[in-house]
Scaffold this motif. Structure first.
Motif: not given
Length: 211
Positions: A93, A61, A65, A70, A68, A63, A140, A138, A146
């Motif tokens: 997405n 995954r 922030p 994710d 936005r 990200r 994961t 980030d 992470t």
């Protein structure tokens, strides 16, 4: 151009801006990186110390922030013509990572890419050009860690002058490139180039211990 570089250029160049074409225009287009966020403008925040690279582990995954994002990460292989497979455009997405490339957080240059839009509207990396030096990414990983990256620069390149070695070349630390379509747009040719976020590993969040 290496096969790896060639594959990624093909992958991120397939975006034709269908949403913009259907809406008739380029009045609303993705953010274009500011000149202040390019390497040539100076270091900005990208002097953060690099963390030690991690062992290889597939990303799960990603990200960001500040814009936005994710999104799950899918693994991509090579198509019959030797180019990299393309993440399904219908999923707005979704991020793609070449499964035979450097994994995010490991030593070298990890490459991830995603669509800027599809026929229904903006996709996962529509706002990539709005990022700034020092923003965080980030990732994961399958091992539970992470990998935390800081952005060194955001640059935009015309397709005909894409700097393969600068973007795809090997590095002695853990680095990340996030790529999407961008630059100028015309209804006839679609996007003229690519937006690239350059980042390096600055930390690792370990998985929480079971209680």
């Amino acid at each position: 151009m290496s096969a790896k570089g060639k594959g990624w250029v093909v992958t991120v160049a397939v975006c034709a801006g269908l949403w913009l074409v259907q809406n008739g225009s380029g009045d609303v287009t993705p953010p274009v990186p500011s000149a202040a966020e390019a390497f040539a403008a100076g270091p900005g925040y990208h002097t953060d110390a690099a963390a030690d690279p991690l062992p290889p582990s597939a990303p799960l995954r990603l990200r960001i922030p500040e814009i936005r994002v994710d999104a799950p990460v899918m693994l991509l292989g090579l198509a019959k013509d030797g180019s990299l497979e393309v993440p399904p455009a219908a999923n707005r997405n979704l991020v793609g990572w070449w499964r035979d490339g450097t994994s995010p957080g490991a030593k070298g240059t990890a490459i991830v890419a995603g669509h800027v839009d599809n026929a229904r509207g903006p996709s996962v990396f529509y706002s990539l050009g709005a990022l700034k030096k020092g923003h965080r990414i980030d990732v994961t990983r399958k091992d539970g860690r992470t990998a935390v990256f800081t952005i060194d620069a955001i640059e935009v390149y015309d397709a005909g002058s894409f700097p393969d070695e600068k973007v795809y070349g090997p590095r002695d630390r853990a680095e990340l490139r996030v790529i999407t379509c961008g630059g100028g747009f015309t209804k006839k040719t679609g996007y003229k180039g690519n937006v690239v976020a350059f980042a390096h590993l600055i930390g690792v969040r370990e998985p929480k211990a079971a209680t």
